[in-house]
Scaffold this motif. Structure first.
Motif, short mmCIF file in Angstrom:
data_model
loop_
_atom_site.label_atom_id
_atom_site.label_comp_id
_atom_site.label_asym_id
_atom_site.label_seq_id
_atom_site.Cartn_x
_atom_site.Cartn_y
_atom_site.Cartn_z
N ASN A 1 -6.67 -4.96 -3.38
CA ASN A 1 -7.77 -5.37 -2.49
C ASN A 1 -9.02 -5.75 -3.27
O ASN A 1 -9.75 -6.67 -2.89
CB ASN A 1 -8.10 -4.25 -1.51
CG ASN A 1 -7.03 -4.04 -0.47
OD1 ASN A 1 -6.19 -4.91 -0.24
ND2 ASN A 1 -7.03 -2.88 0.17
N HIS B 1 0.81 -1.21 0.00
CA HIS B 1 0.00 0.00 0.00
C HIS B 1 0.84 1.26 0.00
O HIS B 1 0.33 2.35 -0.23
CB HIS B 1 -0.95 0.00 1.21
CG HIS B 1 -0.27 0.23 2.54
ND1 HIS B 1 0.17 -0.81 3.32
CD2 HIS B 1 0.05 1.37 3.18
CE1 HIS B 1 0.72 -0.31 4.43
NE2 HIS B 1 0.66 1.00 4.37
N ASP C 1 -2.95 -0.32 -3.40
CA ASP C 1 -3.65 -1.26 -2.53
C ASP C 1 -5.14 -1.32 -2.84
O ASP C 1 -5.78 -2.36 -2.64
CB ASP C 1 -3.42 -0.94 -1.05
CG ASP C 1 -3.97 0.41 -0.64
OD1 ASP C 1 -4.14 1.29 -1.51
OD2 ASP C 1 -4.22 0.60 0.57
N ALA C 2 -5.73 -0.24 -3.37
CA ALA C 2 -7.13 -0.28 -3.76
C ALA C 2 -7.35 -1.30 -4.87
O ALA C 2 -8.36 -2.02 -4.89
CB ALA C 2 -7.60 1.10 -4.22
N TYR C 3 -6.41 -1.39 -5.79
CA TYR C 3 -6.52 -2.33 -6.89
C TYR C 3 -6.27 -3.77 -6.44
O TYR C 3 -6.98 -4.70 -6.85
CB TYR C 3 -5.56 -1.95 -8.01
CG TYR C 3 -5.99 -0.70 -8.73
CD1 TYR C 3 -6.91 -0.77 -9.78
CD2 TYR C 3 -5.51 0.56 -8.37
CE1 TYR C 3 -7.33 0.37 -10.43
CE2 TYR C 3 -5.92 1.70 -9.03
CZ TYR C 3 -6.84 1.60 -10.05
OH TYR C 3 -7.26 2.74 -10.70
N LEU D 1 -10.06 2.86 -9.61
CA LEU D 1 -10.34 2.79 -8.18
C LEU D 1 -9.51 3.78 -7.38
O LEU D 1 -9.32 3.59 -6.19
CB LEU D 1 -10.08 1.36 -7.66
CG LEU D 1 -10.93 0.26 -8.29
CD1 LEU D 1 -10.43 -1.10 -7.82
CD2 LEU D 1 -12.39 0.45 -7.95
N HIS E 1 -11.73 3.03 -0.05
CA HIS E 1 -11.36 2.14 -1.15
C HIS E 1 -11.70 0.69 -0.85
O HIS E 1 -12.17 -0.03 -1.71
CB HIS E 1 -9.87 2.26 -1.43
CG HIS E 1 -9.54 3.46 -2.27
ND1 HIS E 1 -8.32 4.07 -2.21
CD2 HIS E 1 -10.28 4.16 -3.16
CE1 HIS E 1 -8.31 5.10 -3.04
NE2 HIS E 1 -9.48 5.16 -3.62
N THR E 2 -11.41 0.22 0.38
CA THR E 2 -11.61 -1.19 0.65
C THR E 2 -13.05 -1.59 0.48
O THR E 2 -13.37 -2.59 -0.16
CB THR E 2 -11.13 -1.53 2.07
OG1 THR E 2 -9.75 -1.19 2.18
CG2 THR E 2 -11.32 -3.00 2.36
N ALA F 1 -14.09 -1.24 -3.22
CA ALA F 1 -13.41 -2.05 -4.21
C ALA F 1 -14.25 -3.23 -4.68
O ALA F 1 -14.38 -3.48 -5.87
CB ALA F 1 -12.08 -2.56 -3.64
N ASP G 1 -8.92 7.41 0.04
CA ASP G 1 -8.40 6.08 0.31
C ASP G 1 -9.18 5.37 1.40
O ASP G 1 -9.22 4.16 1.45
CB ASP G 1 -6.92 6.17 0.73
CG ASP G 1 -6.04 6.50 -0.46
OD1 ASP G 1 -6.53 6.38 -1.60
OD2 ASP G 1 -4.88 6.86 -0.25
#
Length: 305
Positions: free
Chosen positions: A119, A8, A115-117, A110, A33-34, A37, A30
């Protein structure tokens, strides 16, 4: 031995502040994002698609944008699909029209953090959800009636490489992916100063080896942008080349598309790498804008056979 730098932290925020990397739907904080996603690959909002002679077709669903080029025609009841991660959809539209690749493309955005991608596509089945939603979106256009999915290519620019990496790690998915195209990516992690965590790039090495045997297509470009705290694309791709036992050669052309100045190239079978000069935001952005000239022609040649 110390732990590798968390993925991340692989964020190019200083380069991406220009806002060219995310669509309005994808530009979120951010902190969300999780949760967003997974929604990005299953939520299907519709933007009406109209079939007009001589014009392309577009459908938006969630954080994804489907584009069907003007010249697209299904082949023997199938359609080929390119899934692109990171970068405003219009850039991929331009690249596709320029490369004249007979396929449809879905652009997924995203945000700007890798890390968004990763996850979004870490869970098994998440990529299949995206493919199902893509099929529904394509059906809405009326451009491929009754056609089913054929070959799949994954491509990414910048932080989007993390989605491709996560997808390739899903059970059985790598075997279904025919090609991977990465523009100014990927990045890796360190386990010590200037020592790359090789276990983290094994998936790229395996795909490179398959491409060298002609089983896949793997094409990469990179700039010379330096990074702090994690390996640059120059370092990461250099390590992939080392582990795959591939040498660098003088470039066939010193100046590439958009005036990009080439440093070297590597070509073994269907494994292609081009390294370029450039350490600015513009140089980074040039890599996504040039995909229609640098990498999509390889895919067009492969899929036209």
């Amino acid at each position: 031995m110390s732990s590798p730098t968390p993925l991340h932290k692989v964020v190019l925020a200083s380069l991406l502040a220009l806002g060219v990397v995310a669509s309005a739907a994808g530009a979120r904080g951010d902190s969300t994002h999780t949760a967003a996603a997974q929604e990005a690959v299953v939520r299907a909002g519709q933007r009406g698609a109209q079939v007009v002679a001589g014009e392309p077709s577009r459908v938006k669903f969630g954080y994804a944008d489907l584009y069907v080029p003007t010249y697209f025609e299904p082949t023997n009841g199938t359609y080929d699909l390119v899934v692109h991660f990171h970068g405003i959809p219009s850039l991929q539209e331009d690249n596709f029209e320029r490369a004249h690749l007979n396929a449809v493309v879905v652009s997924v955005n995203l945000g700007i953090a890798s890390d968004a991608y990763s996850n979004a596509f870490r869970a098994p089945g998440s990529f299949d959800f995206l493919l199902q939603q893509t099929q529904r979106a394509l059906d809405k256009t009326g451009r491929a009636p009754g056609a089913h999915l054929g070959r799949i290519a994954l491509e990414a620019w910048s932080a989007g490489f993390a989605a491709v990496g996560a997808i390739l790690k899903q059970p059985g998915v790598a075997e279904r992916v025919d090609a991977v195209l990465l523009a100014d990516g990927p990045h890796a992690a360190y386990i010590a100063p200037h020592q790359i965590y090789d276990a983290g790039i094994e998936k790229w090495v395996r795909f490179a080896q398959a491409a060298m045997r002609g089983e896949k297509l793997f094409a990469l470009t990179h700039s010379s942008i330096q990074t702090t705290g994690y390996p640059s694309t120059t370092e990461t791709i250099g390590e992939i080349l080392r582990l795959a036992s591939v040498d660098k050669a003088a470039p066939a052309q010193a100046v590439g598309p958009r005036g990009m100045r080439a440093i070297y190239e590597s070509n073994v079978g269907n494994f292609h790498v081009e390294g370029f000069e450039g350490q600015t935001a513009k140089d980074h952005i040039d890599h996504i804008k040039a995909m229609g000239d640098t990498m999509l022609p390889y895919l067009r040649e492969r899929w036209s056979r």
